[in-house]
Write a protein that holds these residues in place. Structure first.
Motif, PDB file in Angstrom:
ATOM      1  N   GLU A 400       0.825  -1.200   0.000  1.00 44.40           N
ATOM      2  CA  GLU A 400       0.000   0.000   0.000  1.00 44.40           C
ATOM      3  C   GLU A 400       0.866   1.260   0.000  1.00 44.40           C
ATOM      4  O   GLU A 400       0.545   2.247  -0.662  1.00 44.40           O
ATOM      5  CB  GLU A 400      -0.925  -0.011   1.215  1.00 44.40           C
ATOM      6  CG  GLU A 400      -2.027  -1.076   1.124  1.00 44.40           C
ATOM      7  CD  GLU A 400      -2.855  -1.140   2.400  1.00 44.40           C
ATOM      8  OE1 GLU A 400      -2.494  -0.432   3.367  1.00 44.40           O
ATOM      9  OE2 GLU A 400      -3.852  -1.896   2.422  1.00 44.40           O
ATOM     10  N   TYR A 401       1.970   1.216   0.736  1.00 43.85           N
ATOM     11  CA  TYR A 401       2.878   2.368   0.750  1.00 43.85           C
ATOM     12  C   TYR A 401       3.454   2.612  -0.636  1.00 43.85           C
ATOM     13  O   TYR A 401       3.538   3.762  -1.096  1.00 43.85           O
ATOM     14  CB  TYR A 401       4.002   2.131   1.752  1.00 43.85           C
ATOM     15  CG  TYR A 401       5.152   3.096   1.577  1.00 43.85           C
ATOM     16  CD1 TYR A 401       5.070   4.405   2.027  1.00 43.85           C
ATOM     17  CD2 TYR A 401       6.327   2.697   0.930  1.00 43.85           C
ATOM     18  CE1 TYR A 401       6.112   5.298   1.848  1.00 43.85           C
ATOM     19  CE2 TYR A 401       7.377   3.582   0.748  1.00 43.85           C
ATOM     20  CZ  TYR A 401       7.268   4.877   1.211  1.00 43.85           C
ATOM     21  OH  TYR A 401       8.300   5.765   1.014  1.00 43.85           O
ATOM     22  N   ILE A 402       3.875   1.567  -1.313  1.00 46.27           N
ATOM     23  CA  ILE A 402       4.471   1.724  -2.652  1.00 46.27           C
ATOM     24  C   ILE A 402       3.445   2.322  -3.615  1.00 46.27           C
ATOM     25  O   ILE A 402       3.778   3.225  -4.398  1.00 46.27           O
ATOM     26  CB  ILE A 402       4.980   0.363  -3.159  1.00 46.27           C
ATOM     27  CG1 ILE A 402       6.107  -0.144  -2.268  1.00 46.27           C
ATOM     28  CG2 ILE A 402       5.465   0.473  -4.607  1.00 46.27           C
ATOM     29  CD1 ILE A 402       6.578  -1.543  -2.604  1.00 46.27           C
ATOM     30  N   LYS A 403       2.221   1.850  -3.553  1.00 49.91           N
ATOM     31  CA  LYS A 403       1.193   2.395  -4.444  1.00 49.91           C
ATOM     32  C   LYS A 403       0.953   3.877  -4.172  1.00 49.91           C
ATOM     33  O   LYS A 403       0.852   4.688  -5.097  1.00 49.91           O
ATOM     34  CB  LYS A 403      -0.117   1.619  -4.271  1.00 49.91           C
ATOM     35  CG  LYS A 403      -0.073   0.193  -4.807  1.00 49.91           C
ATOM     36  CD  LYS A 403      -1.396  -0.505  -4.558  1.00 49.91           C
ATOM     37  CE  LYS A 403      -1.374  -1.936  -5.060  1.00 49.91           C
ATOM     38  NZ  LYS A 403      -2.660  -2.634  -4.796  1.00 49.91           N
ATOM     39  N   GLU A 404       0.883   4.211  -2.890  1.00 48.08           N
ATOM     40  CA  GLU A 404       0.596   5.603  -2.528  1.00 48.08           C
ATOM     41  C   GLU A 404       1.749   6.523  -2.906  1.00 48.08           C
ATOM     42  O   GLU A 404       1.546   7.584  -3.524  1.00 48.08           O
ATOM     43  CB  GLU A 404       0.324   5.670  -1.027  1.00 48.08           C
ATOM     44  CG  GLU A 404      -0.032   7.059  -0.518  1.00 48.08           C
ATOM     45  CD  GLU A 404      -0.307   7.084   0.974  1.00 48.08           C
ATOM     46  OE1 GLU A 404      -0.299   8.177   1.560  1.00 48.08           O
ATOM     47  OE2 GLU A 404      -0.515   5.997   1.553  1.00 48.08           O
ATOM     48  N   PHE A 452       4.063  -1.538  -8.364  1.00 50.52           N
ATOM     49  CA  PHE A 452       4.532  -0.671  -9.445  1.00 50.52           C
ATOM     50  C   PHE A 452       3.626  -0.797 -10.665  1.00 50.52           C
ATOM     51  O   PHE A 452       3.255   0.209 -11.280  1.00 50.52           O
ATOM     52  CB  PHE A 452       5.974  -1.023  -9.814  1.00 50.52           C
ATOM     53  CG  PHE A 452       6.993  -0.141  -9.159  1.00 50.52           C
ATOM     54  CD1 PHE A 452       7.603   0.874  -9.858  1.00 50.52           C
ATOM     55  CD2 PHE A 452       7.338  -0.320  -7.830  1.00 50.52           C
ATOM     56  CE1 PHE A 452       8.539   1.703  -9.259  1.00 50.52           C
ATOM     57  CE2 PHE A 452       8.268   0.491  -7.214  1.00 50.52           C
ATOM     58  CZ  PHE A 452       8.877   1.504  -7.933  1.00 50.52           C
ATOM     59  N   GLY A 453       3.289  -2.012 -11.019  1.00 53.12           N
ATOM     60  CA  GLY A 453       2.401  -2.200 -12.161  1.00 53.12           C
ATOM     61  C   GLY A 453       1.048  -1.564 -11.953  1.00 53.12           C
ATOM     62  O   GLY A 453       0.412  -1.080 -12.903  1.00 53.12           O
ATOM     63  N   SER A 454       0.599  -1.517 -10.693  1.00 52.67           N
ATOM     64  CA  SER A 454      -0.708  -0.945 -10.392  1.00 52.67           C
ATOM     65  C   SER A 454      -0.716   0.570 -10.552  1.00 52.67           C
ATOM     66  O   SER A 454      -1.556   1.133 -11.255  1.00 52.67           O
ATOM     67  CB  SER A 454      -1.119  -1.334  -8.969  1.00 52.67           C
ATOM     68  OG  SER A 454      -2.325  -0.710  -8.604  1.00 52.67           O
ATOM     69  N   PHE A 455       0.233   1.276  -9.930  1.00 55.99           N
ATOM     70  CA  PHE A 455       0.155   2.749  -9.974  1.00 55.99           C
ATOM     71  C   PHE A 455       0.670   3.317 -11.301  1.00 55.99           C
ATOM     72  O   PHE A 455       0.242   4.389 -11.719  1.00 55.99           O
ATOM     73  CB  PHE A 455       0.887   3.372  -8.780  1.00 55.99           C
ATOM     74  CG  PHE A 455       2.388   3.344  -8.831  1.00 55.99           C
ATOM     75  CD1 PHE A 455       3.106   4.198  -9.664  1.00 55.99           C
ATOM     76  CD2 PHE A 455       3.092   2.481  -8.015  1.00 55.99           C
ATOM     77  CE1 PHE A 455       4.483   4.176  -9.690  1.00 55.99           C
ATOM     78  CE2 PHE A 455       4.470   2.450  -8.035  1.00 55.99           C
ATOM     79  CZ  PHE A 455       5.165   3.307  -8.881  1.00 55.99           C
ATOM     80  N   ILE A 456       1.564   2.608 -11.984  1.00 57.96           N
ATOM     81  CA  ILE A 456       2.053   3.135 -13.262  1.00 57.96           C
ATOM     82  C   ILE A 456       0.951   3.117 -14.317  1.00 57.96           C
ATOM     83  O   ILE A 456       0.861   4.024 -15.159  1.00 57.96           O
ATOM     84  CB  ILE A 456       3.287   2.319 -13.730  1.00 57.96           C
ATOM     85  CG1 ILE A 456       4.522   2.775 -12.958  1.00 57.96           C
ATOM     86  CG2 ILE A 456       3.524   2.475 -15.226  1.00 57.96           C
ATOM     87  CD1 ILE A 456       5.789   2.035 -13.307  1.00 57.96           C
TER      88      ILE A 456
END
Length: 855
Positions: A400-404, A452-456
């Motif tokens: 969750e932190y990486i996405k945010e 990474f794949g999610s937020f990019i």
């Protein structure tokens, strides 16, 4: 010489008579319970085994009487033989047993006296004094008593005396010396244990014969050492009669550990270590001390966790880490049993970690640690969770932190140019976190890639940038262009490899990352890691193609090897279809070089005079290279002549081909004269045309050209002219002077040559502003990619329907998304629009709830 004698009925005497002859010849000592008879048997014969004598004459005689039975003869063989033999043999003196009946009473008195001596010696030992009799004599007394057959009585006396001493004297002394505290009681108990150890050692040495002869083979009685330990344990620690120091002693040991835990100066490490050893010897560690200690430890852990729970996560982790390290050290340093350590650490893990897992896994607190890049704290947190086997639960707040954090980077429109560098720095910090804090846990690596794949590919990115296609793909292409143009000097130090990276590279058989080429290759790989997450790879392709064209045409590549390496990486990643046009661009470069060689040979063969102008032409395939706008440009006469000559040569050689000149991509070297010397200026074709216009007014007194005059004579207009004049008159290198001064160019401005221009370099490169991409051009590229994506979508629909003939709407949409996702994600609404367009063009028709392909 013979004399009659009688012997007491109870056996051989312990104090035999002893006589010695004074004449020459042999000496014979005889001890017997019967009247001695003359015997001709000798011990000096060669076949007789000589018995060993004890160092004590009385004991030796007693033992020899057992060996020879009725009569004992001893022949003195120490003197050398002589030739004088008057009696034809050794002279022999026979001494008979001369006991009297009164000797039985003497034996009884001897045994009684020996027992009394032993009792007195015990009392002296208990009083920590030296016994009156020598220890060696006492030992012989014990041996005589044991041989006399009173071993059991002797043992009972010893045990009773020791028990009485410990029960009365030792306990009383412990109580008298102990203060009010548990520590004082422990210190007093240990002191008397040390004293008792020394006393029991002396006792064992005196009663050693009893230990080895009687107790060793008798299972009903303990040996002296075991008896001494048992008595001290039972009377001091177990007995419930009277004063019992054992409970306070054990509590004192727990208090010592508590002092150590709280940093109290009253902690005595030597006393704790020795006390634990004492309990191990007494064999009461596991039964009496361990449960009490574990219970006290639990109370401390509960108290510690409750106090620390209100602190920050970082402080709580640090406190728990230090506590567990101290507990582990204490168990190893002070002789705690391994089972105690295991149970104690299990209790600590449960009370400090499992009971407070919500605090340890709090997303907000973990995000703060990750923002601070607190490697040590995160490593401590991971290790703590791993102790309770719940480290996998850390993946959720981690992801969750990486996405945010990643979404914040890619949606930051104010820092778009830094997007990829920030993403790579972010990725680098996460890689280091996995390597150094999470013990290279593959599950955390997988979670990071998922995030990474999610937020990019989040749709919010496209909406915030208003591009309609992937902005991240564009910025990755620009970042790779920066790397291939400027090399490692354009990178921040935080992205460069460290020592561990170099070690890992050497272990994996790769080139050392300390080498510049290898490091550049690694940085390209890091950029490709981001590229793999992108669903809209067509955007990357479009921008990478434009940047590659500029690098090839302008000769801006820092390394030809790096260019080929990057092309190979893309081919391996996306296939040959993706890199087909890119490979053709490299081939066109080689063909152009061959073409120019042929052209120069043609000029020499046709007798054309050698010109001062060195013309170089790049012939590009229209299908492989990006499209560039056609612009009008009034070239100088000598340049126009050279271009016409080359065009005539090319058309004559390649029939059916047409050349379209792209002056916006041209660049050249112009010689310029200034007051302080000549310079060579590296400029674009637009800049060169503007500069040559000033040759026409060189002899005029005012020597200036207006904005409009430059526009009329160069055929440039609008933004192209503004950017060109701005680069020549408003940049860092100003070879023209603008009036009035300012950073922007206006139609009312006038320009003149800056004759005072100076530069330490002879060849000066002037920034070619017109080659930079504008916002309009950037938006056009995105729109062109979006348009191409619609065509690809329609082609996929036709291809699918041609093979399936009939499909439902849901199945067709799913299949189209699957076939086009590698190029770029297409929304279901867009797919539906393209289906409608194909129905209008009679490629498909509806039949109920399905589509049918029309041949």
């Amino acid at each position: 010489m013979h004399s009659p004698a009688s012997s007491p009925p109870d056996g051989p005497s312990a104090i035999p008579s002893k006589r010695k002859s004074t004449g020459t010849g042999t000496t014979t000592t005889t001890t017997s319970s019967q009247p001695v008879q003359q015997s001709s048997q000798r011990l000096s014969g060669p076949d007789h085994k000589r018995p060993k004598f004890n160092s004590y004459p009385d004991q030796g005689v007693s033992r020899m009487s057992k060996v020879l039975g009725k009569r004992l003869e001893i022949v003195d063989l120490t003197r050398p033989p002589t030739a004088f033999q008057p009696h034809k043999g050794a002279k022999k003196l026979v001494i008979k047993n001369l006991r009297t009946t009164s000797q039985a009473n003497d034996l009884a008195k001897y045994y009684d006296a020996t027992k009394q001596e032993l009792v007195e010696a015990l009392q002296a030992i208990f009083e920590q004094k030296q016994p009156r009799q020598p220890l060696e004599r006492l030992y012989r007394g014990v041996e005589d008593l044991c041989r006399h057959g009173v071993s059991k009585e002797l043992y009972e006396t010893l045990r009773e005396r020791c028990e009485t001493y410990i029960k009365n004297d030792v306990r009383r002394s412990i109580q008298a010396e102990a203060g009010s505290s548990n520590i004082d009681m422990l210190r007093s108990t240990y002191k008397h244990w040390v004293i008792w150890n020394a006393q029991s050692t002396t006792i064992r040495s005196v009663f050693s014969y009893l230990d080895r002869s009687f107790l060793l083979s008798n299972k009903d009685f303990q040996q002296i050492n075991d008896m001494a330990i048992t008595l001290f344990r039972r009377i001091v620690f177990v007995s419930s009669q009277g004063f019992n120091p054992g409970v306070k002693t054990l509590d004192g040991m727990c208090d010592l550990v508590d002092y150590d835990r709280r940093g109290d100066t009253r902690f005595d490490p030597a006393l704790l270590r020795d006390s634990i050893s004492m309990l191990h010897v007494l064999n009461i560690y596991g039964k009496s001390f361990e449960p009490r200690f574990l219970k006290a430890s639990k109370r401390y852990y509960e108290e510690f966790a409750e106090e620390q729970s209100s602190a920050s996560l970082k402080s709580y982790i640090s406190g728990c880490e230090k506590l567990l390290a101290r507990e582990d050290y204490r168990c190893n340093a002070y002789n705690f049993d391994s089972t105690t350590k295991r149970q104690m650490m299990d209790d600590a893990h449960f009370l400090l970690i499992n009971n407070y897992s919500e605090k340890l896994l709090d997303g907000g607190s973990i995000n703060k640690l990750l923002d601070e890049n607190a490697l040590e704290s995160m490593k401590a947190l991971y290790d703590l969770l791993r102790l309770s086997d719940i480290q996998k639960r850390l993946k959720q707040p981690w992801e969750e932190y990486i996405k945010e954090a990643g979404s914040a980077i890619v949606n930051d429109t104010s820092r778009g140019d830094e997007m990829v560098v920030r993403l790579l720095e972010f990725r680098r910090s996460l890689d280091l976190m996995i390597r150094d804090a999470f013990n290279r846990d593959d599950e955390f690596t997988y979670s990071m890639r998922q995030a990474f794949g999610s937020f990019i590919n989040d749709k919010k990115v496209m909406s915030s940038w208003k591009t309609g296609t992937s902005k991240v793909g564009e910025m990755i292409a620009k970042y790779i262009d920066m790397l291939l143009r400027g090399g490692l000097k354009t990178l921040p130090k935080s992205l460069l490899s460290d020592t561990k990276d170099r070690i890992d590279a050497q272990r994996s058989g790769q080139a050392a990352t300390g080498d510049e080429d290898a490091e550049l290759d690694r940085q390209l790989d890091q950029a490709l890691e981001l590229f793999r997450f992108i669903e809209g790879k067509d955007v990357f392709e479009a921008f990478y193609k434009q940047d590659l064209a500029r690098r090839l045409l302008m000769g801006r590549s820092a390394s030809a090897d790096a260019e080929r390496s990057m092309l190979a990486k893309l081919k391996n990643e996306c296939g040959s279809n993706f890199t087909h046009n890119l490979e053709q661009m490299f081939k066109d470069q080689q063909i152009a070089r061959d073409e120019m060689t042929s052209y120069k040979s043609w000029c020499e063969g046709n007798g054309h005079a050698k010109s001062s102008l060195d013309l170089s032409v790049n012939i590009l395939s229209a299908a492989a290279w990006p499209t560039y706008p056609d612009t009008q440009l009034s070239l100088p006469d000598d340049v126009a002549t050279q271009i016409e000559r080359f065009e005539a040569y090319y058309i004559n050689k390649h029939t059916g081909r047409r050349l379209t000149w792209k002056h916006s991509l041209a660049h050249c070297v112009v010689k310029a004269r200034f007051n302080k010397g000549s310079k060579e200026l590296l400029v674009s074709a637009y800049q060169a045309v503007v500069l040559t216009l000033f040759n026409q007014i060189e002899n005029q007194p005012d020597g200036f050209l207006s904005y409009q005059q430059i526009a009329d004579n160069s055929s440039l207009s609008g933004p192209d002219l503004d950017r060109t004049l701005q680069s020549l008159a408003c940049g860092k290198i100003r070879v023209l002077t603008k009036r009035p001064k300012g950073r922007d160019v206006h139609p009312t401005d006038t320009f003149t040559v800056n004759k005072t221009f100076t530069d330490p370099k002879y060849r000066v490169k002037i920034n070619q502003i017109q080659l930079k991409e504008t916002k309009e051009e950037n938006q056009e590229t995105h729109e062109r990619v979006a348009q191409d994506r619609q065509f690809e979508c329609q082609a996929a629909i036709v291809r699918i329907m041609k093979s399936r003939k009939t499909m439902t709407h849901a199945n067709l949409v799913a299949e189209v998304i699957n076939q086009t996702k590698s190029r770029g994600a297409i929304e279901p609404a867009e797919i539906k629009k393209n289906i409608e367009k194909l129905i209008e063009k009679d490629y498909l028709e509806r039949e109920g709830g399905a589509y049918t392909y029309l041949a």
